[in-house]
Design an enzyme around this catalytic site. Structure first.
Site, mmCIF file in Angstrom:
data_model
loop_
_atom_site.group_PDB
_atom_site.id
_atom_site.type_symbol
_atom_site.label_atom_id
_atom_site.label_comp_id
_atom_site.label_asym_id
_atom_site.label_seq_id
_atom_site.Cartn_x
_atom_site.Cartn_y
_atom_site.Cartn_z
ATOM 1 N N LYS A 1 0.832 -1.205 0.000
ATOM 2 C CA LYS A 1 0.000 0.000 0.000
ATOM 3 C C LYS A 1 0.872 1.262 0.000
ATOM 4 O O LYS A 1 2.093 1.168 0.041
ATOM 5 C CB LYS A 1 -0.964 -0.041 1.188
ATOM 6 C CG LYS A 1 -1.930 -1.248 1.125
ATOM 7 C CD LYS A 1 -2.990 -1.123 0.048
ATOM 8 C CE LYS A 1 -3.610 -2.416 -0.422
ATOM 9 N NZ LYS A 1 -4.428 -3.161 0.499
HETATM 10 C C1 LIG Z 1 -5.459 -4.286 0.809
HETATM 11 C C2 LIG Z 1 -6.942 -4.117 0.787
HETATM 12 C C3 LIG Z 1 -7.756 -4.466 1.880
HETATM 13 C C4 LIG Z 1 -7.246 -5.218 3.052
HETATM 14 O O1 LIG Z 1 -6.197 -4.630 3.709
HETATM 15 P P1 LIG Z 1 -5.392 -5.486 4.797
HETATM 16 O O2 LIG Z 1 -4.661 -4.448 5.569
HETATM 17 O O3 LIG Z 1 -4.489 -6.401 4.028
HETATM 18 O O4 LIG Z 1 -6.384 -6.222 5.610
HETATM 19 C C5 LIG Z 1 -9.092 -4.160 1.833
HETATM 20 N N1 LIG Z 1 -9.638 -3.592 0.757
HETATM 21 C C6 LIG Z 1 -8.909 -3.259 -0.330
HETATM 22 C C7 LIG Z 1 -9.582 -2.593 -1.478
HETATM 23 C C8 LIG Z 1 -7.543 -3.540 -0.350
HETATM 24 O O5 LIG Z 1 -6.823 -3.250 -1.448
#
Ligand SMILES: *Cc1c(COP(=O)(O)O)cnc(C)c1O
Length: 388
Positions: free
Chosen positions: A190
């Site tokens: 991210k």
């Molecule tokens: C990465 C992601 C999540 C989940 O995030 P985590 O921190 O891995 O639980 C949820 N929604 C979207 C759209 C994502 O890209």
């Protein structure tokens, strides 16, 4: 074409972690306090400051955990419906199922690939409890339209802001918009990372209090803070069957450094996105939408779609990029094509014509702050060769 034997593989994404993050994690480890503690607390406060105050931030061990806490605090349960886009990661809606509620998947806008407000409106029933928009790729959804729908129907909004740090809508940072809860992700790929982690943001004191309690086993500190300054330190009260969703202080320490670097990260992502937009403009591609003038696109993803005149398939492009030593991804195999969701709700691609058409032609190319201009040049050159 580039020979992959003398060029290192360019991954789809790589975290941007330096000595400052390593030192911060080591500081937490040396402190003797490694679970949730002073680093996590400081990270939460710095996150609130970043957003400009007026909200509470609750650090968790994933955005998935944060979305679960949000829906639980709102009171989502069996019989309730949560409306979300089909073009997302399963985490967005699996949390509704944790609580026995149903996910109602809807189609996306063909240009932005964000949830389509008209499709939301059409999907509302007396059981609809929450609208769960996803700021796809880092571009804000049409939140003005979504808040209008939510208000007219008395429905809550929870934003999946996993891609949206930092993103603005009508000049306001996502995290400060008038939704019940906004959830950010610090997963490895991210826009900033804590390894695994997330941040839940709300301006609602009651929701914040419930989520803090449920984040850690349903342990209530307020019970003894408020009523009994004489309570011994070993005493605590369990007020609900809570979860184990707290963040470690190593993650919190890493997050503090990454958050401070966020302006630098955004600048780099903008630079990379602008170059892609300029240098891929003449190819048979549909380029991702930029944010409206004055707004911020977080550029978490750079999603390309083959246009009608392209003479190769999406799978061929991915295969040829891979042979050129370039990693790609697809965001996403839409949920209506995933066995669990498809079987559970009897979904067909015809119900989601725009997301489905986009899926057939889409692929995401590398866009991460730790990639060099030279590495980006390789991606552009490879695409020009494949698509010319
Ligand atoms: C990465 C992601 C999540 C989940 O995030 P985590 O921190 O891995 O639980 C949820 N929604 C979207 C759209 C994502 O890209």
């Amino acid at each position: 074409m580039t020979n992959p034997t003398d060029t290192p593989f360019l991954p789809f994404a790589r975290p941007d972690l330096g000595d400052a993050e390593i030192d911060a994690v080591a500081r937490a480890m040396r402190s003797g306090w490694v679970t949730t503690g002073p680093e996590t607390k400081a990270f939460e406060q710095e996150f609130v400051d970043y957003l400009g105050g007026g909200v509470q931030a609750i650090a968790v061990n994933s955005a998935t955990a944060g979305l679960h806490l949000a829906l639980e605090a709102i009171g989502v349960g069996p019989g309730d419906e949560v409306i979300a886009p089909t073009l997302t990661f399963t985490a967005t809606v699996e949390v509704a199922r944790y609580l026995g509620a149903d996910a109602v998947l809807v189609d996306v806008d063909p240009v932005t690939l964000n949830i389509d407000p008209a499709a939301i409106e059409a999907a509302i029933t007396p059981r609809t409890k929450v609208i769960l928009p996803v700021h796809y790729g880092g571009l804000a959804c049409d939140m003005t339209a979504i808040f209008d729908i939510a208000q007219r129907h008395g429905i809550q909004v929870v934003e999946d802001a996993a891609h949206a740090l930092p993103t603005t809508h009508a000049g306001q940072l996502v995290g400060r918009l008038p939704s019940a809860v906004t959830v950010f992700s610090f997963y490895a790929n991210k826009t900033m990372t804590t390894g695994e982690g997330g941040m839940v943001v709300t301006a609602d004191e009651q929701l914040a209090a419930r989520m803090r309690v449920m984040r850690l086993h349903g342990i209530s500190r307020d019970a003894f803070d408020r009523f009994s300054s004489r309570a011994p330190t070993w005493y605590y009260e369990i007020v609900a069957p809570g979860y184990k969703y707290n963040m470690t202080d190593m993650a919190g320490a890493m997050g503090r450094v990454q958050l401070a670097r966020l302006p630098e990260f955004l600048q780099r992502r903008r630079h990379l996105a602008a170059r892609y937009l300029a240098e891929l403009a003449d190819l048979p591609l549909v380029l991702p939408s930029d944010a409206p003038a004055g707004d911020t696109h977080a550029w978490h993803l750079f999603v390309l779609r083959l246009s009608d005149v392209a003479r190769v398939t999406r799978d061929e492009v991915i295969e040829r990029l891979s042979r050129a030593g370039i990693g790609t991804s697809v965001h996403y195999v839409p949920l209506h094509r995933q066995p669990y969701w498809c079987d559970r709700y009897g979904l067909t691609p015809e119900q989601f014509p725009r997301a489905d058409a986009a899926y057939q032609r889409m692929f995401s190319i590398p866009l991460f702050t730790a990639m060099s201009d030279e590495e980006q040049g390789r991606v552009i050159a490879a695409l020009r060769e494949i698509l010319r």
